[in-house]
Write a protein that holds these residues in place. Structure first.
Motif, short mmCIF file in Angstrom:
data_model
loop_
_atom_site.label_atom_id
_atom_site.label_comp_id
_atom_site.label_asym_id
_atom_site.label_seq_id
_atom_site.Cartn_x
_atom_site.Cartn_y
_atom_site.Cartn_z
N ILE A 1 0.86 -1.18 0.00
CA ILE A 1 0.00 0.00 0.00
C ILE A 1 0.90 1.23 0.00
O ILE A 1 1.85 1.32 0.77
N ASP A 2 0.59 2.19 -0.88
CA ASP A 2 1.34 3.44 -0.92
C ASP A 2 0.43 4.55 -0.40
O ASP A 2 -0.29 5.18 -1.16
N GLU A 3 0.44 4.77 0.90
CA GLU A 3 -0.44 5.75 1.51
C GLU A 3 0.00 7.18 1.25
O GLU A 3 -0.80 8.11 1.36
N LEU A 4 1.25 7.39 0.90
CA LEU A 4 1.74 8.75 0.67
C LEU A 4 1.47 9.25 -0.74
O LEU A 4 1.61 10.44 -0.99
N ASP A 5 1.09 8.39 -1.65
CA ASP A 5 0.92 8.80 -3.04
C ASP A 5 -0.16 9.87 -3.18
O ASP A 5 0.06 10.88 -3.85
N ASP A 6 -1.31 9.68 -2.55
CA ASP A 6 -2.37 10.68 -2.63
C ASP A 6 -1.98 11.98 -1.94
O ASP A 6 -2.25 13.06 -2.45
N VAL A 7 -1.33 11.88 -0.81
CA VAL A 7 -0.92 13.07 -0.06
C VAL A 7 0.09 13.89 -0.85
O VAL A 7 -0.02 15.11 -0.96
N VAL A 8 1.09 13.21 -1.44
CA VAL A 8 2.11 13.90 -2.22
C VAL A 8 1.49 14.51 -3.48
O VAL A 8 1.83 15.63 -3.86
N GLY A 9 0.56 13.80 -4.11
CA GLY A 9 -0.11 14.34 -5.30
C GLY A 9 -0.88 15.61 -4.99
O GLY A 9 -0.81 16.59 -5.73
N ARG A 10 -1.63 15.60 -3.88
CA ARG A 10 -2.38 16.81 -3.50
C ARG A 10 -1.44 17.95 -3.14
O ARG A 10 -1.70 19.11 -3.47
N ALA A 11 -0.34 17.67 -2.47
CA ALA A 11 0.61 18.71 -2.11
C ALA A 11 1.25 19.33 -3.35
O ALA A 11 1.43 20.54 -3.43
#
Length: 190
Positions: free
Chosen positions: A104-114
């Motif tokens: 699971i890549d939980e940071l992908d969505d957060v980094v994309g939004r940032a």
């Protein structure tokens, strides 16, 4: 406690600590990606250090040594996860990971939004900083008046070198001004 039993306990603890350190070293060299190596570097070394410190406590049989050993292990226990976390963040940001090994890549969505927010706000931030005297928009030398912006009102740059102060170095060997600004490509350490 008899000397033979004490030596046996110390030997077992030392061998256990050495095996944990060996496991960490093998993991660092043999694991395929940064995240696995980070795990191998942080987990076994904490247990290995604990085993070494316990061996020291048994060998010296001193109550005065226990607080020092406990503080040593506590600092390792606190700093190993923090360093592993920072290495993981740096590896993720610089793309030094293998996404196919992640479940699971939980940071992908957060980094994309940032990144979207940074791109949306990039134009407005640059416009709002234009003409702000607190923003250093070029790495030149700075006047002694305390302003970080060394541009004059006409838009050109003023290259006035501040007056020499006691202890200030002048000439070709000077890497910094009296205000501490660096010239590009030079380090203040020399």
């Amino acid at each position: 406690m008899s000397s033979e039993i004490k030596d046996l306990i110390v030997g077992i603890l030392m061998v256990g600590g050495a095996l944990m350190s060996l496991a960490a070293a093998i993991g660092l060299t043999r694991f395929p990606d940064l995240m696995s190596r980070m795990h191998a570097a942080s987990k076994p070394q904490v247990l290995g250090l604990l085993l070494f410190l316990l061996a020291m406590a048994v060998q010296f049989e001193s109550w005065a040594l226990l607080p020092v050993l406990a503080v040593c292990w506590l600092f390792m226990l606190l700093t190993a996860p923090v360093s592993a976390h920072m290495i993981g963040r740096a590896g993720y940001r610089t793309k030094h990971l293998r996404p196919e090994l992640l479940t699971i890549d939980e940071l992908d969505d957060v980094v994309g939004r940032a990144q979207e927010l940074l791109q949306a706000g990039a134009g407005t931030a640059a416009e709002s900083d234009a003409g702000d005297p607190r923003v250093d928009d070029d790495p030149g030398e700075h006047p002694p008046a305390g302003s970080l912006d060394d541009d004059d009102a006409a838009g050109g740059t003023s290259r006035q070198v501040p007056e020499a102060q006691p202890g200030a170095v002048r000439g070709a060997e000077a890497d910094t001004t009296t205000q501490g600004a660096r010239r590009p490509g030079h380090s203040p350490e020399g």
